[in-house]
Design a protein around this motif. Structure first.
Motif, short mmCIF file in Angstrom:
data_model
loop_
_atom_site.label_atom_id
_atom_site.label_comp_id
_atom_site.label_asym_id
_atom_site.label_seq_id
_atom_site.Cartn_x
_atom_site.Cartn_y
_atom_site.Cartn_z
N PHE A 252 0.83 -1.21 0.00
CA PHE A 252 0.00 0.00 0.00
C PHE A 252 0.86 1.26 0.00
O PHE A 252 0.57 2.22 -0.74
N GLU A 253 1.93 1.29 0.81
CA GLU A 253 2.78 2.48 0.90
C GLU A 253 3.44 2.80 -0.43
O GLU A 253 3.54 3.96 -0.82
N GLN A 254 3.89 1.78 -1.15
CA GLN A 254 4.52 2.00 -2.44
C GLN A 254 3.53 2.54 -3.47
O GLN A 254 3.85 3.44 -4.26
N ILE A 255 2.31 2.00 -3.44
CA ILE A 255 1.28 2.48 -4.37
C ILE A 255 0.93 3.93 -4.06
O ILE A 255 0.83 4.78 -4.97
N GLU A 256 0.76 4.26 -2.77
CA GLU A 256 0.43 5.63 -2.39
C GLU A 256 1.54 6.61 -2.76
O GLU A 256 1.27 7.74 -3.16
N ALA A 257 2.79 6.17 -2.65
CA ALA A 257 3.91 7.05 -3.01
C ALA A 257 3.83 7.42 -4.49
O ALA A 257 4.09 8.58 -4.86
N LEU A 258 3.44 6.48 -5.35
CA LEU A 258 3.32 6.78 -6.77
C LEU A 258 2.11 7.66 -7.05
O LEU A 258 2.17 8.56 -7.89
N VAL A 259 1.00 7.39 -6.37
CA VAL A 259 -0.19 8.23 -6.55
C VAL A 259 0.13 9.68 -6.19
O VAL A 259 -0.30 10.61 -6.89
N ASN A 260 0.91 9.89 -5.14
CA ASN A 260 1.28 11.25 -4.73
C ASN A 260 2.12 11.97 -5.77
O ASN A 260 2.13 13.21 -5.84
N LEU A 261 2.82 11.21 -6.60
CA LEU A 261 3.65 11.82 -7.64
C LEU A 261 2.81 12.39 -8.80
O LEU A 261 3.32 13.17 -9.60
N ILE A 262 1.54 12.01 -8.88
CA ILE A 262 0.70 12.51 -9.96
C ILE A 262 0.61 14.03 -9.93
O ILE A 262 0.60 14.70 -10.97
N ASN A 263 0.57 14.60 -8.73
CA ASN A 263 0.45 16.06 -8.59
C ASN A 263 1.69 16.68 -7.92
O ASN A 263 1.64 17.82 -7.48
N ALA A 264 2.79 15.96 -7.86
CA ALA A 264 3.99 16.45 -7.19
C ALA A 264 4.81 17.36 -8.11
O ALA A 264 4.67 17.30 -9.33
N PRO A 265 5.69 18.21 -7.54
CA PRO A 265 6.55 19.07 -8.36
C PRO A 265 7.53 18.24 -9.20
O PRO A 265 7.83 17.09 -8.87
N ASN A 266 8.02 18.85 -10.26
CA ASN A 266 9.01 18.21 -11.12
C ASN A 266 10.24 17.81 -10.31
O ASN A 266 10.64 18.49 -9.38
N ARG A 267 10.83 16.68 -10.66
CA ARG A 267 12.00 16.08 -10.01
C ARG A 267 11.68 15.41 -8.68
O ARG A 267 12.58 14.91 -8.02
N SER A 268 10.41 15.42 -8.28
CA SER A 268 10.05 14.67 -7.08
C SER A 268 10.27 13.18 -7.35
O SER A 268 10.16 12.72 -8.49
N SER A 269 10.57 12.42 -6.30
CA SER A 269 10.81 11.00 -6.50
C SER A 269 10.44 10.22 -5.26
O SER A 269 10.22 10.80 -4.18
N THR A 270 10.37 8.92 -5.41
CA THR A 270 10.13 8.04 -4.26
C THR A 270 11.24 7.03 -4.18
O THR A 270 11.70 6.48 -5.19
N PHE A 271 11.73 6.80 -2.97
CA PHE A 271 12.78 5.82 -2.74
C PHE A 271 12.25 4.65 -1.91
O PHE A 271 13.02 3.94 -1.28
N SER A 272 10.94 4.48 -1.92
CA SER A 272 10.33 3.42 -1.10
C SER A 272 10.37 2.06 -1.77
O SER A 272 9.87 1.09 -1.24
N LEU A 273 10.99 2.01 -2.96
CA LEU A 273 11.04 0.76 -3.69
C LEU A 273 12.31 -0.01 -3.35
O LEU A 273 13.32 0.58 -2.95
N PRO A 274 12.28 -1.33 -3.49
CA PRO A 274 13.44 -2.14 -3.10
C PRO A 274 14.61 -2.00 -4.06
O PRO A 274 14.44 -1.60 -5.22
N GLY A 275 15.81 -2.32 -3.58
CA GLY A 275 16.99 -2.34 -4.43
C GLY A 275 17.39 -0.97 -4.93
O GLY A 275 17.32 0.03 -4.20
#
Length: 322
Positions: free
Chosen positions: A283-306
């Motif tokens: 759920f946390e990984q999916i929510e992190a991507l959903v939040n990127l839909i309206n996030a500023p340019n260059r925003s990123s998520t590091f909640s993914l493995p590896g």
């Protein structure tokens, strides 16, 4: 043969839902407990009407508590003249999850080795209610709450069929008593260290006594509603994913997704992540991507493995590697 109400009920279900076609070869999973013996007896009795070819598959966990169970099932197979196939685990971890995963793999192996495309299990509507509660407590989404469907794929060419989902555990017990079937009493079913046993012996009876005597029926109705709605949402999410996915399939267009409901955004992102990760996203990984839909340019998520990260690049959410 004595034709009982349960024979009629299952026969009608099979015709209505077209679960087990005539003249099919059926691999029946038999543990030796009341539900699987009830299923086996029903299929044997209905065999003349449906012209099936039946075989029994038994999965031995290799635990001390299973001692004698495989011999018991083999004796039933021999007395009824049904082919019998056995898989035995070695050093299997004594947990519900490990046992369930291994059993399905064992059934796939037997079906593949013996040329069966249909595996039949004795899951009941009681199992369905218990699974609903189990997944609800774990925080599962719509798909988890609507699990234990009539038919699902085990592999590319093998299908799992559950023809007893309208039958309760009390009905299977009465059926076994009526026909003097020799039930194997699995002592692990009484062990309250397992969450499903606590749900079966403590939580469901408590809910029936203090909240709703028909709670089992209510839970199953909820599961059916969620299943239908989930299927619709999944089909729609796939359409939106195809519209928004880049040609190289490693980026997704944010603007296309902004106008759709949150429920669809989550399902689109889950499908997108499934192509990126080696296992189902949480759920946390999916929510992190959903939040990127309206996030500023260059925003990123590091909640993914590896070394995988996902970054906003203009109107695209793109997979990158560190």
């Amino acid at each position: 043969m004595t034709w009982s109400n349960l024979h009629a009920k299952v026969h009608i279900t099979l015709r209505k839902r077209q679960l087990l076609p005539k003249k099919e070869r059926l691999l029946v999973a038999v543990s030796g407990g009341q539900d699987s013996l009830c299923l086996l007896k029903l299929l044997v009795d209905l065999q003349s009407k449906w012209e099936w070819e039946l075989a029994i598959a038994h999965c031995d966990h290799g635990w001390p508590t299973d001692a004698g169970m495989s011999d018991h099932v083999q004796q039933i197979a021999q007395s009824w003249g049904i082919p019998y196939y056995l898989k035995t685990a070695h050093h299997l971890k004594e947990t519900e999850a490990a046992a369930r995963k291994w059993r399905y793999q064992a059934l796939i192996e037997i079906a593949t080795e013996q040329g069966f495309s249909l595996v039949v299990t004795a899951h009941t509507k009681t199992d369905r209610a218990e699974t609903f509660l189990y997944n609800l407590i774990r925080g599962a989404g719509t798909d988890g709450l609507s699990s234990l469907t009539w038919v699902r794929s085990l592999s590319e060419n093998i299908w799992l069929v559950r023809p007893l989902l309208e039958i309760s555990r009390s009905e299977t017990y009465q059926f076994c008593q009526q026909f003097n079937l020799s039930i194997w009493e699995d002592i692990l079913n009484q062990n309250l260290k397992y969450a499903r046993n606590r749900i079966r012996h403590e939580l469901l009876p408590y809910l029936q006594t203090h909240f709703n005597p028909q709670v089992e029926k209510a839970l199953i109705q909820s599961a059916e509603i969620l299943r239908s709605e989930g299927e619709y949402l999944e089909e729609t999410a796939q359409q939106w994913l195809e519209k928004s996915l880049s040609e190289d399939k490693i980026a997704i267009h944010r603007q296309i997704l902004r106008g759709i409901p949150l429920a669809l955004q989550r399902r689109v992102m889950r499908r997108f992540l499934t192509t990126v990760l080696s296992k189902a996203p949480n759920f946390e990984q999916i929510e992190a991507l959903v939040n990127l839909i309206n996030a500023p340019n260059r925003s990123s998520t590091f909640s993914l493995p590896g070394t995988i990260t996902i970054e906003v690049q203009g109107e695209w959410i793109r997979v990158s590697h560190l």
